[in-house]
Design a protein around this motif. Structure first.
Motif, PDB file in Angstrom:
ATOM      1  N   ASP A 176     -36.436  26.859 -17.077  1.00 26.27           N
ATOM      2  CA  ASP A 176     -36.664  25.417 -16.975  1.00 26.27           C
ATOM      3  C   ASP A 176     -36.146  24.710 -18.228  1.00 26.27           C
ATOM      4  O   ASP A 176     -35.845  25.364 -19.240  1.00 26.27           O
ATOM      5  CB  ASP A 176     -38.166  25.133 -16.789  1.00 26.27           C
ATOM      6  N   GLY A 177     -36.053  23.399 -18.145  1.00 24.76           N
ATOM      7  CA  GLY A 177     -35.686  22.577 -19.299  1.00 24.76           C
ATOM      8  C   GLY A 177     -36.945  22.050 -19.980  1.00 24.76           C
ATOM      9  O   GLY A 177     -38.064  22.388 -19.588  1.00 24.76           O
ATOM     10  N   ALA A 178     -36.760  21.215 -21.002  1.00 29.80           N
ATOM     11  CA  ALA A 178     -37.901  20.575 -21.674  1.00 29.80           C
ATOM     12  C   ALA A 178     -37.416  19.277 -22.307  1.00 29.80           C
ATOM     13  O   ALA A 178     -36.220  19.122 -22.585  1.00 29.80           O
ATOM     14  CB  ALA A 178     -38.477  21.494 -22.739  1.00 29.80           C
ATOM     15  N   ASP A 179     -38.345  18.383 -22.523  1.00 32.91           N
ATOM     16  CA  ASP A 179     -37.995  17.121 -23.196  1.00 32.91           C
ATOM     17  C   ASP A 179     -38.141  17.254 -24.708  1.00 32.91           C
ATOM     18  O   ASP A 179     -37.448  16.581 -25.458  1.00 32.91           O
ATOM     19  CB  ASP A 179     -38.883  15.996 -22.667  1.00 32.91           C
ATOM     20  N   GLU A 180     -39.051  18.115 -25.133  1.00 34.66           N
ATOM     21  CA  GLU A 180     -39.217  18.378 -26.574  1.00 34.66           C
ATOM     22  C   GLU A 180     -39.873  19.745 -26.762  1.00 34.66           C
ATOM     23  O   GLU A 180     -40.706  20.159 -25.949  1.00 34.66           O
ATOM     24  CB  GLU A 180     -40.090  17.294 -27.227  1.00 34.66           C
TER      25      GLU A 180
ATOM     26  N   GLY B 226     -36.386  25.664 -12.427  1.00 29.32           N
ATOM     27  CA  GLY B 226     -36.941  24.424 -12.965  1.00 29.32           C
ATOM     28  C   GLY B 226     -36.170  23.197 -12.512  1.00 29.32           C
ATOM     29  O   GLY B 226     -35.321  23.260 -11.611  1.00 29.32           O
ATOM     30  N   SER B 227     -36.484  22.076 -13.152  1.00 30.25           N
ATOM     31  CA  SER B 227     -35.892  20.791 -12.764  1.00 30.25           C
ATOM     32  C   SER B 227     -35.332  20.099 -14.003  1.00 30.25           C
ATOM     33  O   SER B 227     -35.663  20.468 -15.119  1.00 30.25           O
ATOM     34  CB  SER B 227     -36.978  19.892 -12.152  1.00 30.25           C
ATOM     35  N   GLY B 228     -34.522  19.083 -13.750  1.00 30.04           N
ATOM     36  CA  GLY B 228     -34.003  18.296 -14.867  1.00 30.04           C
ATOM     37  C   GLY B 228     -32.516  18.475 -15.055  1.00 30.04           C
ATOM     38  O   GLY B 228     -31.832  19.088 -14.226  1.00 30.04           O
ATOM     39  N   SER B 229     -32.014  17.956 -16.168  1.00 29.44           N
ATOM     40  CA  SER B 229     -30.576  17.889 -16.370  1.00 29.44           C
ATOM     41  C   SER B 229     -29.973  19.234 -16.792  1.00 29.44           C
ATOM     42  O   SER B 229     -28.842  19.558 -16.414  1.00 29.44           O
ATOM     43  CB  SER B 229     -30.274  16.824 -17.432  1.00 29.44           C
ATOM     44  N   THR B 230     -30.696  20.024 -17.575  1.00 30.99           N
ATOM     45  CA  THR B 230     -30.131  21.278 -18.096  1.00 30.99           C
ATOM     46  C   THR B 230     -30.141  22.383 -17.046  1.00 30.99           C
ATOM     47  O   THR B 230     -29.264  23.254 -17.033  1.00 30.99           O
ATOM     48  CB  THR B 230     -30.900  21.716 -19.358  1.00 30.99           C
ATOM     49  N   ILE B 231     -31.126  22.307 -16.167  1.00 33.78           N
ATOM     50  CA  ILE B 231     -31.267  23.386 -15.176  1.00 33.78           C
ATOM     51  C   ILE B 231     -30.098  23.387 -14.186  1.00 33.78           C
ATOM     52  O   ILE B 231     -29.780  24.421 -13.599  1.00 33.78           O
ATOM     53  CB  ILE B 231     -32.641  23.275 -14.465  1.00 33.78           C
TER      54      ILE B 231
ATOM     55  N   ILE C 118     -43.152  19.401 -24.459  1.00 33.85           N
ATOM     56  CA  ILE C 118     -43.411  18.236 -23.615  1.00 33.85           C
ATOM     57  C   ILE C 118     -42.397  18.307 -22.487  1.00 33.85           C
ATOM     58  O   ILE C 118     -41.199  18.444 -22.732  1.00 33.85           O
ATOM     59  CB  ILE C 118     -43.264  16.897 -24.377  1.00 33.85           C
ATOM     60  N   LYS C 119     -42.921  18.248 -21.244  1.00 36.20           N
ATOM     61  CA  LYS C 119     -42.060  18.223 -20.074  1.00 36.20           C
ATOM     62  C   LYS C 119     -42.506  17.082 -19.163  1.00 36.20           C
ATOM     63  O   LYS C 119     -43.587  16.545 -19.318  1.00 36.20           O
ATOM     64  CB  LYS C 119     -42.146  19.559 -19.322  1.00 36.20           C
ATOM     65  N   GLY C 120     -41.635  16.745 -18.233  1.00 39.08           N
ATOM     66  CA  GLY C 120     -42.007  15.717 -17.263  1.00 39.08           C
ATOM     67  C   GLY C 120     -41.185  14.456 -17.358  1.00 39.08           C
ATOM     68  O   GLY C 120     -41.425  13.510 -16.616  1.00 39.08           O
ATOM     69  N   GLY C 121     -40.184  14.452 -18.257  1.00 39.28           N
ATOM     70  CA  GLY C 121     -39.263  13.313 -18.293  1.00 39.28           C
ATOM     71  C   GLY C 121     -38.599  13.129 -16.923  1.00 39.28           C
ATOM     72  O   GLY C 121     -38.322  12.018 -16.492  1.00 39.28           O
ATOM     73  N   GLY C 122     -38.391  14.255 -16.247  1.00 42.73           N
ATOM     74  CA  GLY C 122     -37.794  14.228 -14.909  1.00 42.73           C
ATOM     75  C   GLY C 122     -38.826  14.040 -13.803  1.00 42.73           C
ATOM     76  O   GLY C 122     -38.471  14.002 -12.623  1.00 42.73           O
ATOM     77  N   GLY C 123     -40.095  13.971 -14.178  1.00 43.71           N
ATOM     78  CA  GLY C 123     -41.157  13.662 -13.216  1.00 43.71           C
ATOM     79  C   GLY C 123     -41.672  14.839 -12.395  1.00 43.71           C
ATOM     80  O   GLY C 123     -42.422  14.639 -11.442  1.00 43.71           O
TER      81      GLY C 123
ATOM     82  N   GLN D 143     -45.400  20.759 -10.544  1.00 43.98           N
ATOM     83  CA  GLN D 143     -44.861  21.969  -9.893  1.00 43.98           C
ATOM     84  C   GLN D 143     -44.193  22.877 -10.918  1.00 43.98           C
ATOM     85  O   GLN D 143     -44.217  24.103 -10.791  1.00 43.98           O
ATOM     86  CB  GLN D 143     -43.879  21.572  -8.786  1.00 43.98           C
ATOM     87  N   GLU D 144     -43.595  22.273 -11.962  1.00 47.99           N
ATOM     88  CA  GLU D 144     -42.988  23.098 -13.014  1.00 47.99           C
ATOM     89  C   GLU D 144     -44.058  23.960 -13.690  1.00 47.99           C
ATOM     90  O   GLU D 144     -43.849  25.137 -13.962  1.00 47.99           O
ATOM     91  CB  GLU D 144     -42.301  22.213 -14.054  1.00 47.99           C
ATOM     92  N   LYS D 145     -45.220  23.346 -13.951  1.00 49.31           N
ATOM     93  CA  LYS D 145     -46.271  24.122 -14.637  1.00 49.31           C
ATOM     94  C   LYS D 145     -46.857  25.188 -13.720  1.00 49.31           C
ATOM     95  O   LYS D 145     -47.143  26.310 -14.146  1.00 49.31           O
ATOM     96  CB  LYS D 145     -47.376  23.191 -15.164  1.00 49.31           C
TER      97      LYS D 145
HETATM   98  C1  MLT Z   1     -38.392  17.960 -17.685  1.00 48.04           C
HETATM   99  O1  MLT Z   1     -39.165  18.752 -18.212  1.00 48.04           O
HETATM  100  O2  MLT Z   1     -38.774  16.909 -17.160  1.00 48.04           O
HETATM  101  C2  MLT Z   1     -36.962  18.305 -17.614  1.00 48.04           C
HETATM  102  O3  MLT Z   1     -36.905  19.614 -17.186  1.00 48.04           O
HETATM  103  C3  MLT Z   1     -36.226  18.170 -18.910  1.00 48.04           C
HETATM  104  C4  MLT Z   1     -34.726  18.288 -18.681  1.00 48.04           C
HETATM  105  O4  MLT Z   1     -34.111  17.324 -18.235  1.00 48.04           O
HETATM  106  O5  MLT Z   1     -34.133  19.336 -18.936  1.00 48.04           O
END
Ligand code: MLT
Length: 232
Positions: free
Chosen positions: A84-88, A27-32, A96-101, A105-107
């Motif tokens: 993957d990570g999540a925003d909520e 996945g993408s984002g800060s936690t991944i 809810i995902k997509g804070g990282g834009g 592709q994540e879905k």
């Molecule tokens: C997201 O869903 O956009 C990110 O994966 C959330 C995150 O930063 O972990």
């Protein structure tokens, strides 16, 4: 504190779910970032063979940086697990995902996986969507359609959809798929309505994908403030 919580959750999820010869979604984002760090450690220390399918340019960079095996959905259309990570995350594990834009592709990658394992810090845990995450529901749209989609969403469901702007460039943020993102600040919505709303938004011409992940997550690992982990 938050970074430590992210790391805890990410390390535990990889330790629990990673096995030899797996094909995994990254996945993408800060936690991944922490999940890939642990992934690389385990692959090296335990001599595992793991094939990685990225969900974004960021994920590709992480896979490359750690020298991991890169693949794609053309060669590997079936994945064992996606991390993957999540925003909520709500109490039903809707996300809810997509804070990282990178939501589209994540879905796609998550939908190819037998299991979707989410890693998150305690701030992401909510009873219902919109309780903690105040930036709105990300919706990826074809650029020419953004105003049309914005107006339709606001007319159909209320709230306000805003074109996401780039941080270090003038103008809108452009996704890895060369599209735009609308962030829809939605009004109060009963949780049983989200499935229908997701379908209706996806039916609007110009919408590529929403950041609503309904009934997709298998398990969520939350890192807590006190250094413990909650697995839901
Ligand atoms: C997201 O869903 O956009 C990110 O994966 C959330 C995150 O930063 O972990």
């Amino acid at each position: 504190m938050v970074e430590e919580a992210k790391k805890l959750a990410a390390f535990a999820a990889i330790d629990d779910h990673l096995k030899n010869n797996m094909i995994i979604g990254v996945g993408s984002g800060s936690t991944i970032v922490y999940a890939v760090e642990r992934l690389a450690e385990k692959i090296k220390n335990d001599g595992l063979i793991v094939t990685c399918v990225p969900t974004s340019f960021q994920a590709r960079q992480l896979i490359t940086k750690h020298g991991l095996i890169m693949s794609d959905l053309e060669r590997n259309p079936q994945l064992d697990v996606a991390f993957d990570g999540a925003d909520e995350v709500d109490e039903k594990l809707n996300l809810i995902k997509g804070g990282g834009g990178c939501l589209t592709q994540e879905k796609i990658v998550a939908s190819a996986a037998k299991k979707l394992i989410i890693v998150a810090d305690f701030n992401k845990r909510a009873i219902k969507l919109g309780e903690r995450w105040k930036k709105g529901l990300p919706i990826e749209v074809i650029p020419m359609s953004y105003m049309l989609v914005k107006r339709k969403i606001e007319t159909m469901f209320g709230g306000e959809a805003t074109l996401r702007m780039a941080q270090a460039k003038a103008g809108p943020l452009v996704t890895d798929n060369s599209n735009f993102i609308l962030d829809w600040k939605f009004p109060a919505i009963p949780k049983e309505e989200w499935k229908r709303i997701n379908l209706e938004i996806n039916n609007i011409a110009g919408v590529v994908e929403t950041g609503l992940f309904i009934e997709m997550a298998t398990q969520v690992y939350f890192g807590n403030q006190d250094g413990t982990i909650t697995v839901v």
